[in-house]
Design an enzyme around this catalytic site. Structure first.
Site, mmCIF file in Angstrom:
data_model
loop_
_atom_site.group_PDB
_atom_site.id
_atom_site.type_symbol
_atom_site.label_atom_id
_atom_site.label_comp_id
_atom_site.label_asym_id
_atom_site.label_seq_id
_atom_site.Cartn_x
_atom_site.Cartn_y
_atom_site.Cartn_z
ATOM 1 N N PHE A 85 -16.567 0.883 -10.694
ATOM 2 C CA PHE A 85 -16.854 -0.302 -9.682
ATOM 3 C C PHE A 85 -16.805 0.425 -8.182
ATOM 4 O O PHE A 85 -15.814 1.359 -8.054
ATOM 5 C CB PHE A 85 -16.125 -1.581 -9.762
ATOM 6 C CG PHE A 85 -16.030 -2.412 -8.693
ATOM 7 C CD1 PHE A 85 -17.298 -3.196 -8.657
ATOM 8 C CD2 PHE A 85 -15.220 -2.691 -7.674
ATOM 9 C CE1 PHE A 85 -17.616 -4.245 -7.639
ATOM 10 C CE2 PHE A 85 -15.500 -3.472 -6.784
ATOM 11 C CZ PHE A 85 -16.549 -4.355 -6.545
ATOM 12 N N ASP A 156 -6.929 4.198 -11.928
ATOM 13 C CA ASP A 156 -7.562 2.886 -11.547
ATOM 14 C C ASP A 156 -7.483 2.098 -12.758
ATOM 15 O O ASP A 156 -8.392 2.032 -13.682
ATOM 16 C CB ASP A 156 -8.924 2.963 -10.842
ATOM 17 C CG ASP A 156 -9.574 1.708 -10.469
ATOM 18 O OD1 ASP A 156 -9.227 0.417 -10.936
ATOM 19 O OD2 ASP A 156 -10.538 1.924 -9.732
ATOM 20 N N HIS A 159 -9.074 -2.810 -14.944
ATOM 21 C CA HIS A 159 -9.610 -3.340 -16.112
ATOM 22 C C HIS A 159 -8.571 -3.445 -17.389
ATOM 23 O O HIS A 159 -8.994 -3.910 -18.240
ATOM 24 C CB HIS A 159 -10.806 -2.633 -16.690
ATOM 25 C CG HIS A 159 -11.806 -2.170 -15.687
ATOM 26 N ND1 HIS A 159 -13.297 -1.783 -16.039
ATOM 27 C CD2 HIS A 159 -12.311 -3.007 -14.567
ATOM 28 C CE1 HIS A 159 -14.077 -1.790 -14.937
ATOM 29 N NE2 HIS A 159 -13.248 -2.542 -14.009
ATOM 30 N N GLN A 182 -8.794 -9.849 -9.204
ATOM 31 C CA GLN A 182 -9.586 -10.575 -8.650
ATOM 32 C C GLN A 182 -10.156 -11.692 -9.766
ATOM 33 O O GLN A 182 -10.251 -11.792 -10.648
ATOM 34 C CB GLN A 182 -10.860 -9.517 -7.966
ATOM 35 C CG GLN A 182 -12.085 -10.059 -7.667
ATOM 36 C CD GLN A 182 -13.056 -10.271 -8.964
ATOM 37 O OE1 GLN A 182 -13.008 -9.553 -9.910
ATOM 38 N NE2 GLN A 182 -14.086 -11.091 -8.915
ATOM 39 N N LYS A 185 -11.255 -10.864 -13.214
ATOM 40 C CA LYS A 185 -10.335 -10.090 -13.902
ATOM 41 C C LYS A 185 -9.561 -10.610 -15.122
ATOM 42 O O LYS A 185 -9.634 -11.831 -14.884
ATOM 43 C CB LYS A 185 -9.488 -9.129 -13.225
ATOM 44 C CG LYS A 185 -10.397 -8.165 -12.202
ATOM 45 C CD LYS A 185 -10.909 -7.222 -12.730
ATOM 46 C CE LYS A 185 -11.977 -6.108 -12.007
ATOM 47 N NZ LYS A 185 -12.152 -5.921 -10.641
ATOM 48 N N ARG A 214 7.644 -2.328 7.650
ATOM 49 C CA ARG A 214 9.122 -3.081 7.723
ATOM 50 C C ARG A 214 9.757 -3.073 6.242
ATOM 51 O O ARG A 214 9.021 -3.340 5.228
ATOM 52 C CB ARG A 214 8.961 -4.701 7.843
ATOM 53 C CG ARG A 214 8.143 -4.966 9.255
ATOM 54 C CD ARG A 214 7.879 -6.283 9.581
ATOM 55 N NE ARG A 214 9.284 -7.077 9.867
ATOM 56 C CZ ARG A 214 9.185 -8.352 10.465
ATOM 57 N NH1 ARG A 214 8.100 -8.862 10.548
ATOM 58 N NH2 ARG A 214 10.385 -8.846 10.769
ATOM 59 N N TYR A 221 12.283 -6.493 13.244
ATOM 60 C CA TYR A 221 11.134 -5.663 13.767
ATOM 61 C C TYR A 221 11.332 -4.297 13.570
ATOM 62 O O TYR A 221 11.243 -3.551 14.553
ATOM 63 C CB TYR A 221 10.636 -6.307 15.335
ATOM 64 C CG TYR A 221 10.271 -7.662 14.930
ATOM 65 C CD1 TYR A 221 9.352 -8.050 14.431
ATOM 66 C CD2 TYR A 221 11.118 -8.485 15.931
ATOM 67 C CE1 TYR A 221 8.794 -9.415 14.524
ATOM 68 C CE2 TYR A 221 10.915 -9.910 15.619
ATOM 69 C CZ TYR A 221 9.717 -10.437 15.039
ATOM 70 O OH TYR A 221 9.284 -11.615 15.058
ATOM 71 N N ARG A 231 0.198 -7.213 2.101
ATOM 72 C CA ARG A 231 1.203 -8.090 1.311
ATOM 73 C C ARG A 231 0.330 -9.297 0.424
ATOM 74 O O ARG A 231 -0.702 -9.996 0.645
ATOM 75 C CB ARG A 231 2.115 -8.864 2.039
ATOM 76 C CG ARG A 231 3.387 -7.956 2.662
ATOM 77 C CD ARG A 231 4.226 -8.538 3.437
ATOM 78 N NE ARG A 231 3.732 -9.476 4.521
ATOM 79 C CZ ARG A 231 3.682 -9.220 6.047
ATOM 80 N NH1 ARG A 231 4.582 -8.077 6.131
ATOM 81 N NH2 ARG A 231 3.245 -9.775 6.709
HETATM 82 C C1 PLP Z 1 -12.371 -4.777 -9.383
HETATM 83 C C2 PLP Z 1 -12.254 -3.454 -9.467
HETATM 84 C C3 PLP Z 1 -11.501 -2.766 -8.251
HETATM 85 C C4 PLP Z 1 -11.149 -3.312 -6.954
HETATM 86 O O1 PLP Z 1 -10.351 -4.846 -7.114
HETATM 87 P P1 PLP Z 1 -10.575 -5.700 -5.951
HETATM 88 O O2 PLP Z 1 -9.291 -6.624 -6.349
HETATM 89 O O3 PLP Z 1 -11.690 -6.672 -6.198
HETATM 90 O O4 PLP Z 1 -10.481 -5.328 -4.542
HETATM 91 C C5 PLP Z 1 -11.437 -1.317 -8.289
HETATM 92 N N1 PLP Z 1 -11.559 -0.725 -9.363
HETATM 93 C C6 PLP Z 1 -12.187 -1.076 -10.327
HETATM 94 C C7 PLP Z 1 -12.755 -0.363 -11.420
HETATM 95 C C8 PLP Z 1 -12.712 -2.759 -10.250
HETATM 96 O O5 PLP Z 1 -13.383 -3.303 -11.334
#
Ligand code: PLP
Length: 393
Positions: A85, A156, A159, A182, A185, A214, A221, A231
């Protein structure tokens, strides 16, 4: 459950409602005064045998943060799989870092460790393997190459919630692993993300950068370093605590149904599912992916095949494009973050290009549905193959 037997996604129950209402009534809607984000972080770290977890705004920001916290900077290179992605490509660019795409395995769709090693230069500072569709990469070989060349690893794992390779979860072989929550997912709160790590110093830097510098509990602050605001809110965490309670069982059920679907689709000429390496302990099956060969389908183009599946109420999509062949990359439109002509990599990305052009995927919730619904996927594909594609007639 809709009339075709596929469950609806996202899924929720009384736990989401209960935790959301608690949050609503608590009056603490951000993490600096609330307890839900902290609680979720503890649970999510534990689920992956990791020491630390930081909840963040989304999975794209999670990668950007990990790069920033690891001190990877303008002009550095990071190696990524060409088939992923877009966020794996965009996050480094947003940090003024050059992503270098390498090829993936034609069976598992995961980064080839040898392609990674070949792409290493003296500017390479990190590698970002992607656990494609929940199938983890060969982390032993990737970490050997990384160690040899002094390269950081960010997994990453967008998934790969709860996925495991040789008994290890994401985060074990790397400096950090990033997740997305997201809407599509396998655990979701609409938008959200997380980073897990076993490195305390890195966790502290991540924390500061994600909250405008922070420290936890700050009321006066203090801005100890340059940071943005990434966040996670208490509402996101409330939903995620409930979603996490289903993860293990969902991973188990998807695995069972993916094996079942393999036996059905494996018998259809012109369909070839993503394969699984024997080193995988748990595959989270974010997507069910397969090659589609139109020569066995009366030359029906892949887009049309997907449209026919959708017309028959089967959710399906075409595969991601190769990241370096997207419109903005082709136009070299990087808004001055980096400057790069990615056409120079095309010749080395044969497998990724083939996947991007020929693969179709079904979303994970198909695999949470009944055997009957899964049988129907095979039936509809056979109908299309036999030219009986109007709703099975
Ligand atoms: C969904 C996804 C992301 C990004 O996630 P978001 O929460 O949509 O920003 C990054 N890497 C892969 C492989 C993804 O499928």
């Amino acid at each position: 459950m809709n009339k075709e037997g596929f469950i609806k996604w996202p899924m929720y129950g009384h736990r989401e409602k209960e935790l959301l209402e608690e949050t609503l009534k608590s009056g603490n809607w951000w993490r600096m005064s609330g307890s839900k984000v902290k609680e979720f972080e503890k649970l999510f770290a534990k689920a992956h045998n990791a020491k630390y977890c930081l909840g963040v705004s989304n999975g794209t920001h999670a990668i950007e943060l990990a790069l920033a916290a690891l001190n990877i900077k303008k002009g550095d290179e990071v190696i990524i799989p060409a088939f992923t992605f877009i966020s794996t490509f965009n996050a480094p660019i947003y940090e003024d870092i050059v992503p270098v795409p390498v090829d993936v395995d034609p069976d598992t769709f995961c980064m080839l460790p040898e392609a990674f090693e070949e792409a290493v230069t003296d500017r390479t500072k990190a590698v970002i393997p992607v656990h494609m569709a929940g199938h983890m990469c060969d982390m032993v070989r990737i970490s050997q190459v990384a160690k040899k060349h002094g390269i950081k690893i960010i997994e990453d794992a967008a998934h790969a919630h709860g996925a495991a390779y040789k008994g290890s979860y994401a985060g074990e072989y790397s400096d950090a692993a990033t997740f997305s929550f997201q809407n599509g997912k396998i655990m979701t709160c609409g938008e959200g993300g997380a980073i897990i790590t076993n490195n305390e110093k890195l966790y502290e830097r991540l924390y500061l950068i994600h909250g405008v510098g922070r420290p936890d509990g700050d009321k006066v602050y203090q801005h100890k370093l340059l940071g943005s605001n990434d966040r996670m809110s208490e509402f996101q965490a409330a939903i995620l605590i409930a979603q996490l309670e289903r993860l293990k069982e969902h991973n188990r059920k998807r695995t069972e149904n993916a094996c079942y679907l393999d036996t059905i689709l494996g018998d259809i000429e012109g369909i070839k599912p993503q394969k699984q390496s024997s080193k995988i302990t748990i595959n989270s099956h974010y997507m069910y992916m397969f090659y589609y060969d139109k020569s066995y389908f009366n030359q029906i183009a892949r887009d049309e095949f997907v449209r026919l599946l959708n017309e028959n109420n089967i959710p399906a999509f075409i595969a991601y494009p190769v990241v370096s062949q997207t419109e903005f990359a082709r136009n070299k439109d990087f808004r001055d973050h980096i400057s790069m002509d990615y056409t120079q990599y095309d010749h080395a990305l044969t497998n990724a290009i083939n996947i991007a052009e020929n693969v179709v995927w079904l979303p994970h919730y198909c695999l949470l549905s009944s055997k009957e619904a899964i049988n129907r996927i095979g039936e509809v594909i056979l109908h299309i193959q036999n030219g009986e594609n109007k709703n099975g007639k």
